[in-house]
Design a protein around this motif. Structure first.
Motif, mmCIF file in Angstrom:
data_model
loop_
_atom_site.group_PDB
_atom_site.id
_atom_site.type_symbol
_atom_site.label_atom_id
_atom_site.label_comp_id
_atom_site.label_asym_id
_atom_site.label_seq_id
_atom_site.Cartn_x
_atom_site.Cartn_y
_atom_site.Cartn_z
ATOM 1 N N LYS A 85 0.819 -1.222 0.000
ATOM 2 C CA LYS A 85 0.000 0.000 0.000
ATOM 3 C C LYS A 85 0.851 1.268 0.000
ATOM 4 O O LYS A 85 0.322 2.374 0.021
ATOM 5 C CB LYS A 85 -0.929 0.012 1.206
ATOM 6 C CG LYS A 85 -1.961 -1.101 1.173
ATOM 7 C CD LYS A 85 -2.837 -1.066 2.395
ATOM 8 C CE LYS A 85 -3.842 -2.209 2.359
ATOM 9 N NZ LYS A 85 -4.664 -2.240 3.567
ATOM 10 N N GLY A 86 2.183 1.110 0.014
ATOM 11 C CA GLY A 86 3.077 2.266 -0.003
ATOM 12 C C GLY A 86 3.493 2.787 1.358
ATOM 13 O O GLY A 86 4.174 3.797 1.459
ATOM 14 N N ASN A 87 3.104 2.090 2.434
ATOM 15 C CA ASN A 87 3.482 2.504 3.783
ATOM 16 C C ASN A 87 4.926 2.111 4.070
ATOM 17 O O ASN A 87 5.340 0.991 3.756
ATOM 18 C CB ASN A 87 2.571 1.835 4.823
ATOM 19 C CG ASN A 87 1.122 2.196 4.617
ATOM 20 O OD1 ASN A 87 0.769 3.354 4.532
ATOM 21 N ND2 ASN A 87 0.279 1.183 4.510
ATOM 22 N N GLU A 88 5.691 3.026 4.684
ATOM 23 C CA GLU A 88 7.073 2.717 5.038
ATOM 24 C C GLU A 88 7.101 1.679 6.160
ATOM 25 O O GLU A 88 6.416 1.831 7.168
ATOM 26 C CB GLU A 88 7.814 3.979 5.465
ATOM 27 C CG GLU A 88 8.074 4.915 4.307
ATOM 28 C CD GLU A 88 8.984 6.067 4.684
ATOM 29 O OE1 GLU A 88 9.192 6.319 5.888
ATOM 30 O OE2 GLU A 88 9.493 6.707 3.758
ATOM 31 N N MET A 89 7.919 0.655 5.956
ATOM 32 C CA MET A 89 8.009 -0.459 6.896
ATOM 33 C C MET A 89 9.468 -0.743 7.250
ATOM 34 O O MET A 89 10.376 -0.392 6.489
ATOM 35 C CB MET A 89 7.405 -1.729 6.285
ATOM 36 C CG MET A 89 5.950 -1.609 5.868
ATOM 37 S SD MET A 89 4.825 -1.385 7.254
ATOM 38 C CE MET A 89 4.836 -3.009 7.985
ATOM 39 N N VAL A 90 9.648 -1.400 8.375
ATOM 40 C CA VAL A 90 10.943 -1.922 8.784
ATOM 41 C C VAL A 90 10.774 -3.423 8.962
ATOM 42 O O VAL A 90 9.797 -3.877 9.564
ATOM 43 C CB VAL A 90 11.433 -1.274 10.103
ATOM 44 C CG1 VAL A 90 12.683 -1.949 10.618
ATOM 45 C CG2 VAL A 90 11.681 0.207 9.911
ATOM 46 N N ALA A 91 11.703 -4.181 8.415
ATOM 47 C CA ALA A 91 11.718 -5.633 8.595
ATOM 48 C C ALA A 91 12.845 -5.935 9.576
ATOM 49 O O ALA A 91 14.023 -5.838 9.230
ATOM 50 C CB ALA A 91 11.945 -6.340 7.267
ATOM 51 N N VAL A 92 12.480 -6.252 10.801
ATOM 52 C CA VAL A 92 13.460 -6.503 11.850
ATOM 53 C C VAL A 92 13.839 -7.975 11.827
ATOM 54 O O VAL A 92 12.970 -8.849 11.792
ATOM 55 C CB VAL A 92 12.877 -6.141 13.234
ATOM 56 C CG1 VAL A 92 13.877 -6.421 14.335
ATOM 57 C CG2 VAL A 92 12.429 -4.687 13.258
ATOM 58 N N ASN A 93 15.133 -8.240 11.840
ATOM 59 C CA ASN A 93 15.603 -9.620 11.912
ATOM 60 C C ASN A 93 15.448 -10.082 13.369
ATOM 61 O O ASN A 93 16.211 -9.667 14.240
ATOM 62 C CB ASN A 93 17.059 -9.718 11.459
ATOM 63 C CG ASN A 93 17.559 -11.140 11.401
ATOM 64 O OD1 ASN A 93 16.884 -12.072 11.834
ATOM 65 N ND2 ASN A 93 18.751 -11.316 10.871
ATOM 66 N N VAL A 94 14.453 -10.913 13.611
ATOM 67 C CA VAL A 94 14.149 -11.367 14.971
ATOM 68 C C VAL A 94 15.348 -12.083 15.595
ATOM 69 O O VAL A 94 15.558 -12.013 16.805
ATOM 70 C CB VAL A 94 12.892 -12.281 14.969
ATOM 71 C CG1 VAL A 94 12.611 -12.843 16.345
ATOM 72 C CG2 VAL A 94 11.690 -11.494 14.466
ATOM 73 N N ARG A 95 16.170 -12.705 14.783
ATOM 74 C CA ARG A 95 17.360 -13.395 15.306
ATOM 75 C C ARG A 95 18.367 -12.421 15.915
ATOM 76 O O ARG A 95 19.250 -12.825 16.665
ATOM 77 C CB ARG A 95 18.040 -14.206 14.217
ATOM 78 C CG ARG A 95 17.215 -15.388 13.745
ATOM 79 C CD ARG A 95 18.023 -16.244 12.779
ATOM 80 N NE ARG A 95 17.230 -17.314 12.219
ATOM 81 C CZ ARG A 95 17.037 -18.493 12.802
ATOM 82 N NH1 ARG A 95 17.579 -18.753 13.973
ATOM 83 N NH2 ARG A 95 16.304 -19.414 12.210
ATOM 84 N N CYS A 96 18.244 -11.125 15.615
ATOM 85 C CA CYS A 96 19.155 -10.109 16.148
ATOM 86 C C CYS A 96 18.576 -9.359 17.339
ATOM 87 O O CYS A 96 19.207 -8.447 17.864
ATOM 88 C CB CYS A 96 19.539 -9.122 15.047
ATOM 89 S SG CYS A 96 20.556 -9.833 13.752
ATOM 90 N N ILE A 97 17.366 -9.727 17.767
ATOM 91 C CA ILE A 97 16.756 -9.072 18.928
ATOM 92 C C ILE A 97 17.356 -9.659 20.193
ATOM 93 O O ILE A 97 17.428 -10.875 20.367
ATOM 94 C CB ILE A 97 15.221 -9.243 18.920
ATOM 95 C CG1 ILE A 97 14.632 -8.468 17.740
ATOM 96 C CG2 ILE A 97 14.625 -8.764 20.232
ATOM 97 C CD1 ILE A 97 13.127 -8.626 17.582
#
Length: 115
Positions: A85-97
């Motif tokens: 839809k054009g919304n800015e997103m962040v894809a967080v690498n859960v393995r780095c949390i």
């Protein structure tokens, strides 16, 4: 809940607010090699904690996702892009949390190889 995702050496770190209800395991050529488990959140719910210059960017295929990684240790704690839809997103690498119990996060398989 607030989470912190960072590279191995700590030069790249991001803070994210939200609930981890699932992670995506993508089989595209880059995610499969990295072994990433991705949690997608609106960019407004994230805050970069380190200097943006500490991270390099890798683009491939359609150049829609900015894969961010540490110039020093090479880890990929997050990526940036837009949803359909054009919304800015962040894809967080859960393995780095930090401090997360990976076994408690439901994982959904995504066929990025065929997209």
């Amino acid at each position: 809940m607030t989470y912190r995702s960072s590279c191995h050496c700590g030069n790249v770190a991001i803070e994210v607010e939200g609930t981890i209800d699932q992670a995506i395991s993508c089989n595209c050529s880059i995610c499969q090699r990295k072994g990433s488990l991705l949690w997608f959140v609106p960019k407004a719910q994230s805050k970069l904690l380190t200097d943006d210059a500490n991270a390099a960017t890798y683009l491939f295929n359609k150049h829609l996702i900015r894969h961010r990684f540490c110039k020093t240790c090479g880890m990929h704690p997050y990526a940036e892009g837009k949803d359909p839809k054009g919304n800015e997103m962040v894809a967080v690498n859960v393995r780095c949390i930090e401090g997360i119990d990976l076994a408690s996060v439901p994982v959904m398989e995504y066929d990025g190889r065929s997209k």
